[in-house]
Every structure is written in C-alpha cells, then in structure tokens.
Design a protein around this motif. Structure first.
Motif, PDB file in Angstrom:
ATOM      1  N   ASP A 127      -2.766   6.707   1.484  1.00  0.00           N
ATOM      2  CA  ASP A 127      -2.400   5.300   1.354  1.00  0.00           C
ATOM      3  C   ASP A 127      -0.922   5.078   1.670  1.00  0.00           C
ATOM      4  N   ALA A 128      -0.076   5.984   1.212  1.00  0.00           N
ATOM      5  CA  ALA A 128       1.358   5.835   1.482  1.00  0.00           C
ATOM      6  C   ALA A 128       1.640   5.860   2.982  1.00  0.00           C
ATOM      7  N   VAL A 129       1.066   6.822   3.661  1.00  0.00           N
ATOM      8  CA  VAL A 129       1.339   6.983   5.093  1.00  0.00           C
ATOM      9  C   VAL A 129       0.692   5.873   5.920  1.00  0.00           C
ATOM     10  N   GLY A 138      -0.104   2.909   4.869  1.00  0.00           N
ATOM     11  CA  GLY A 138       0.621   1.678   4.559  1.00  0.00           C
ATOM     12  C   GLY A 138       1.941   1.612   5.305  1.00  0.00           C
ATOM     13  N   LEU A 139       2.637   2.729   5.375  1.00  0.00           N
ATOM     14  CA  LEU A 139       3.890   2.772   6.126  1.00  0.00           C
ATOM     15  C   LEU A 139       3.644   2.474   7.599  1.00  0.00           C
ATOM     16  N   ARG A 163      -6.301   1.089   7.845  1.00  0.00           N
ATOM     17  CA  ARG A 163      -6.253   0.602   6.461  1.00  0.00           C
ATOM     18  C   ARG A 163      -7.590  -0.014   6.067  1.00  0.00           C
ATOM     19  N   THR A 174       0.829  -1.204   0.000  1.00  0.00           N
ATOM     20  CA  THR A 174       0.000   0.000   0.000  1.00  0.00           C
ATOM     21  C   THR A 174       0.863   1.254   0.000  1.00  0.00           C
ATOM     22  N   ALA A 175       1.926   1.245   0.780  1.00  0.00           N
ATOM     23  CA  ALA A 175       2.812   2.410   0.834  1.00  0.00           C
ATOM     24  C   ALA A 175       3.479   2.661  -0.519  1.00  0.00           C
TER      25      ALA A 175
END
Length: 137
Positions: free
Chosen positions: A55-57, A59-60, A78, A13-14
């Motif tokens: 999504d990046a954050v 996912g991270l 998520r 996701t990230a």
C-alpha cells in the motif's frame, strides 16, 4: 481524470501503508487479528507488513506518477489492490461485522480511485496561432 483526487488517494494510502508497516496493530486490531488481550502475534505482524508496504509503495506511485498513462496505471494497481482486499478480507476475516467493515473500507478506497479515473478533470486549452489576415504578413 481528476488528478487531484488520485493524488490525494495516493498520499493517504502511502501514509497509511507506512504507518501499518511500522505498527501492524493499526490494521490487526480492527480486523480482529489479535489475541484475547488485544495483542498482535508476531506471525500476524510479519504477515501484515508486506501488505502494508504494498500500500505504501502503490500509494506513492499514485501520488507522484506523471499525468497520463503512468498515472492511469498506478490507479489501476490501487484499484486492483483495494478490490482484491475487499474480496479476500471479506471472505477470510473472523466475524461478520469485521468482514463487512473491511469490504466497505476497501471498496470505498477503490471507488475513489475509479471516480478519479472516470471524472472529468482539468483540461488544457490548446490555442491556435492567430490567423494571418490580408494586412498581416
């Protein structure tokens, strides 16, 4: 909890979020958010970047959160994002096929996180110290 599955969902996701932040057309094209010539309008790119950054954050966070309550919370975030995407994109994207595809992809990713939360994972064995016998001090 299957920590490895949750971490894998987080990393994927990230990476996807960073990619779409840089190139919004990666999401715009399959979603039908392009013009007749396949170009993504500036306003659409501007609108998709915050979604991709979310999504990046998130996912991270799922990829690096410590096991336990923090990882569960990251998974819940998520799941809410994925199921929210399914509901909103399914209701608003142009074209039935695009709507169905967006719902399937979003629910699929959300379901992976649900599975990661519900599945049994590695369990730590707790060992008791050996009991002292009659001949041991």
């Amino acid at each position: 909890m299957k920590v490895g599955l949750l971490r894998a969902v987080g990393v994927a996701t990230a990476v996807y979020g960073v990619a779409v932040t840089a190139v919004p057309a990666l999401l715009a094209r399959p979603s039908g958010l392009v013009d007749e010539e396949g170009r993504t309008e500036r306003a659409t790119r501007t609108s998709l970047r915050p979604l991709a950054w979310r999504d990046a954050v998130s996912g991270l966070a799922l990829a690096v959160a410590p096991e336990g309550p923090a990882l569960r919370t990251a998974a819940y975030v998520r799941i809410a994002a994925d199921f929210g995407d399914a509901a909103l994109l399914g209701a608003t994207l142009p074209g039935r096929d695009r709507k169905l595809a967006a719902v399937a992809v979003s629910v699929g990713w959300g379901a992976l996180s649900v599975a990661g939360l519900l599945a049994g994972g590695r369990r730590r064995e707790v060992r008791s110290p050996p009991a002292a016998g009659p001949l041991q001090a």
